[in-house]
Design a protein around this motif. Structure first.
Motif, mmCIF file in Angstrom:
data_model
loop_
_atom_site.group_PDB
_atom_site.id
_atom_site.type_symbol
_atom_site.label_atom_id
_atom_site.label_comp_id
_atom_site.label_asym_id
_atom_site.label_seq_id
_atom_site.Cartn_x
_atom_site.Cartn_y
_atom_site.Cartn_z
ATOM 1 N N LEU A 149 0.806 -1.212 0.000
ATOM 2 C CA LEU A 149 0.000 0.000 0.000
ATOM 3 C C LEU A 149 0.844 1.270 0.000
ATOM 4 C CD1 LEU A 149 -2.775 -0.995 2.588
ATOM 5 C CD2 LEU A 149 -2.950 -0.936 0.096
ATOM 6 N N ALA A 150 2.062 1.208 0.556
ATOM 7 C CA ALA A 150 2.881 2.418 0.690
ATOM 8 C C ALA A 150 3.161 3.108 -0.647
ATOM 9 C CB ALA A 150 4.181 2.084 1.419
ATOM 10 N N PRO A 151 3.646 2.403 -1.690
ATOM 11 C CA PRO A 151 3.867 3.091 -2.969
ATOM 12 C C PRO A 151 2.583 3.637 -3.593
ATOM 13 C CG PRO A 151 5.008 0.975 -2.919
ATOM 14 C CD PRO A 151 4.092 1.008 -1.743
ATOM 15 N N LEU A 152 1.476 2.909 -3.418
ATOM 16 C CA LEU A 152 0.202 3.395 -3.950
ATOM 17 C C LEU A 152 -0.227 4.683 -3.253
ATOM 18 C CD1 LEU A 152 -1.770 0.017 -4.178
ATOM 19 C CD2 LEU A 152 -0.642 1.250 -6.034
ATOM 20 N N LEU A 153 0.007 4.753 -1.950
ATOM 21 C CA LEU A 153 -0.323 5.956 -1.201
ATOM 22 C C LEU A 153 0.579 7.119 -1.581
ATOM 23 C CD1 LEU A 153 -1.819 7.398 1.140
ATOM 24 C CD2 LEU A 153 -0.087 6.424 2.689
ATOM 25 N N ALA A 154 1.867 6.839 -1.788
ATOM 26 C CA ALA A 154 2.834 7.912 -2.032
ATOM 27 C C ALA A 154 2.778 8.462 -3.449
ATOM 28 C CB ALA A 154 4.242 7.393 -1.736
ATOM 29 N N ASN A 155 2.459 7.622 -4.420
ATOM 30 C CA ASN A 155 2.620 8.005 -5.816
ATOM 31 C C ASN A 155 1.903 9.297 -6.209
ATOM 32 O OD1 ASN A 155 3.839 7.261 -8.374
ATOM 33 N ND2 ASN A 155 1.765 6.905 -9.110
ATOM 34 N N PRO A 156 0.652 9.569 -5.765
ATOM 35 C CA PRO A 156 -0.010 10.827 -6.173
ATOM 36 C C PRO A 156 0.674 12.081 -5.646
ATOM 37 C CG PRO A 156 -1.607 9.227 -5.350
ATOM 38 C CD PRO A 156 -0.255 8.703 -5.004
ATOM 39 N N PHE A 157 1.530 11.957 -4.648
ATOM 40 C CA PHE A 157 2.146 13.120 -4.031
ATOM 41 C C PHE A 157 3.598 13.337 -4.474
ATOM 42 C CE2 PHE A 157 -0.986 11.339 -1.041
ATOM 43 C CZ PHE A 157 -1.847 12.417 -0.925
ATOM 44 N N LEU A 158 4.111 12.483 -5.352
ATOM 45 C CA LEU A 158 5.513 12.560 -5.744
ATOM 46 C C LEU A 158 5.723 13.573 -6.857
ATOM 47 C CD1 LEU A 158 6.470 8.766 -5.706
ATOM 48 C CD2 LEU A 158 6.614 10.430 -3.849
ATOM 49 N N VAL A 189 5.591 15.249 -0.655
ATOM 50 C CA VAL A 189 5.911 13.985 -0.004
ATOM 51 C C VAL A 189 5.528 13.968 1.471
ATOM 52 C CG1 VAL A 189 8.263 14.606 0.674
ATOM 53 C CG2 VAL A 189 7.717 12.225 0.127
ATOM 54 N N GLN A 190 5.273 15.133 2.053
ATOM 55 C CA GLN A 190 4.928 15.162 3.474
ATOM 56 C C GLN A 190 3.586 14.508 3.765
ATOM 57 O OE1 GLN A 190 5.430 17.780 1.545
ATOM 58 N NE2 GLN A 190 3.772 19.301 1.734
ATOM 59 N N TYR A 191 2.673 14.508 2.801
ATOM 60 C CA TYR A 191 1.321 14.006 3.069
ATOM 61 C C TYR A 191 1.275 12.497 3.339
ATOM 62 C CZ TYR A 191 -0.318 18.618 1.708
ATOM 63 O OH TYR A 191 -0.539 19.970 1.654
ATOM 64 N N PRO A 192 1.938 11.636 2.557
ATOM 65 C CA PRO A 192 1.897 10.205 2.907
ATOM 66 C C PRO A 192 2.503 9.901 4.269
ATOM 67 C CG PRO A 192 3.423 10.602 1.095
ATOM 68 C CD PRO A 192 2.625 11.854 1.277
ATOM 69 N N PHE A 193 3.521 10.672 4.674
ATOM 70 C CA PHE A 193 4.103 10.459 6.000
ATOM 71 C C PHE A 193 3.092 10.820 7.093
ATOM 72 C CE2 PHE A 193 8.000 10.460 3.543
ATOM 73 C CZ PHE A 193 8.800 9.563 4.231
#
Length: 477
Positions: A149-158, A189-193
């Protein structure tokens, strides 16, 4: 039925923590390039900061192992507190803007992660006892789900770099030393964290409630709990002979082999999972989006591999599974080392294969190790420390040699890991054949001695009863 339902629900909450831990562990790899942008740093500097979680996990492993064995009645509270603190600290990752402080943040969250690892595994073992195998595999599969799930969550914010797309308007510049890159979309990138941090905090809330119920139950049945088991002394806890049928030499050898196995297994797994996206972009010129899909695919296959391990462990022997897994891992990594750089399709194929093959190595090592020595809180601490050191060492060295020798450093490090895992697996198999497993040894001991003892006790009791009856009859007469 109510008790069974209680165990199932609590296990589901533990799986949710494992999912959050998988997201926490994988999010640095999915956002490595953007962390470079955010901190204006290189791979070595970012990976050195991320690797601090390995040092923190070592400390967390010691804390968790000690408290789980000595204060098991407070395990739920310990888990909840460290999850809350870890989530709060994790909120600061994208906002610190200083590599030294970033190192400290990952170090602190590593402590929380180490305690959570021990608490989850010990909790499952205590709740399910001899039926713990399926829940343990489910816990480890939860880690794979979180990593997926982590890459799926991060990808829109990269960030989207201009080189990835032929057309578009530049939104800004990224400067690394003398080089400048144009990008079409700024990093967020701060949003997925932040999202993952709140998920971690939320996953710990139910265990504050469970601790209250446990205290109430403990007060109600205090006379039973006080007699249920004797707490081990500190000397017994740290003595390898305690877990190896009283043999200090055998215990030290097995602990050393377990340490090397988990050092290399976790180190290689985390190195590949955290750097495969960067490798795809820098070496084979994947777009950022396609590289994220590759990363997601690895963890998806990793999750499937864990599920396959659950099924196969029910039908195949542990010996066969162990030697098969370590051998396939060595063959896959060696072939990937030779062919992966020939094109994008090769890397896709080997990433899928490696996700499926590497996934069962962690649980199969724990299951097989439990047949050689008794796995307890202290043994899990050893495994946690070994894995954390591997995570720290491999990430730091890979970041360093990535800058010196390029992306191929990832494949060389993974190759060394697979060789040592194969060697340790062969040693495990040899020891198992020579000594048999500890359950067979304990069954032999328990069948021979206690039965005769019980028979003698029954005979003695019967004779005493007969004598009492004779005396009673004589007196009445």
């Amino acid at each position: 039925m109510a008790s069974q339902r209680y165990l199932v629900i609590k296990t589901m909450f533990l799986i949710s923590i494992a999912i959050c831990k998988g997201m926490y562990s994988e999010i640095p790899g999915a956002t490595m390039i953007d962390l470079k942008i955010l901190f204006n740093a290189n791979y070595e500097q970012i990976s050195r900061s991320v690797s601090a979680r390995g040092i923190g996990s070592i400390i967390g492993g010691f804390v968790g192992g000690f408290f789980m064995d000595r204060f098991s009645d407070w395990s739920d509270l310990l888990l909840a507190v460290f999850l809350t603190l870890g989530g709060l600290v994790f909120l600061f990752v994208p906002f610190v803007h200083d590599l030294g402080f970033l190192w400290f943040v990952f170090f602190a969250t590593g402590i929380a992660s180490g305690v959570a690892n021990i608490a989850i595994n010990v909790g499952v073992l205590q709740m399910w006892e001899e039926k713990a195998a399926p829940p343990l595999h489910a816990i480890h599969m939860g880690f794979g789900v979180g990593a997926l799930l982590a890459p799926l969550l991060a990808n829109p914010f990269l960030a989207v770099v201009a080189d990835d797309q032929k057309n578009g308007t530049s939104a800004g510049n990224i400067t690394f030393g003398n080089a400048t890159e144009h990008y079409l979309k700024e990093t967020a990138v701060q949003y997925p964290f932040v999202i993952i941090a709140f998920l971690i905090i939320g996953s710990g809330i139910p265990f504050f409630v469970y601790q209250c119920f446990h205290i109430k139950k403990h007060k109600t049945y205090s006379h039973i709990n006080s007699e249920e088991r004797r707490k081990p002394s500190l000397k017994e806890m740290i003595n390898p002979a305690t877990y190896a049928d009283g043999s200090l030499f055998y215990g030290c050898v097995m602990f050393s082999l377990l340490f090397v196995y988990y050092f290399m297994t976790v180190g290689g797994e985390q190195m590949f999972g955290n750097f495969v996206r960067s490798f795809a972009v820098d070496n084979l010129h994947f777009s950022r989006d396609h590289a994220s899909y590759l990363d997601t695919t690895f963890w998806a296959c990793f999750t499937v591999g864990r599920f396959i391990g659950i099924v196969s462990s029910k039908f195949l022997s542990l010996r066969f599974l162990l030697i098969t897994e370590v051998t396939l891992n060595f063959i896959s990594v060696t072939t990937m080392d030779i062919l992966a750089t020939r094109g994008q399709s090769y890397l896709w194929g080997f990433t899928i294969a490696q996700g499926l093959i590497a996934a069962p190595l962690y649980p199969i090592g724990m299951s097989f190790g439990n047949t050689l020595v008794k796995i307890s809180g202290v043994c899990l601490t050893l495994i946690e420390v070994a894995g954390s050191l591997g995570d720290f060492t491999f990430l730091w060295l890979t970041g360093k040699y990535y800058n010196l020798y390029g992306p191929h450093a990832i494949l060389y490090g993974y190759q060394a890991s697979s060789i040592l895992v194969l060697i340790v697996g062969i040693f495990f198999l040899i020891v198992s054949c020579l000594r048999k497993d500890r359950f067979s040894r304990s069954e032999f001991a328990s069948v021979e001695l206690p039965v005769s003892t019980e028979v003698n006790e029954v005979k003695t009791s019967n004779l005493n009863n007969e004598k009492d009856e004779e005396i009673h009859i004589v007196k009445n007469y």
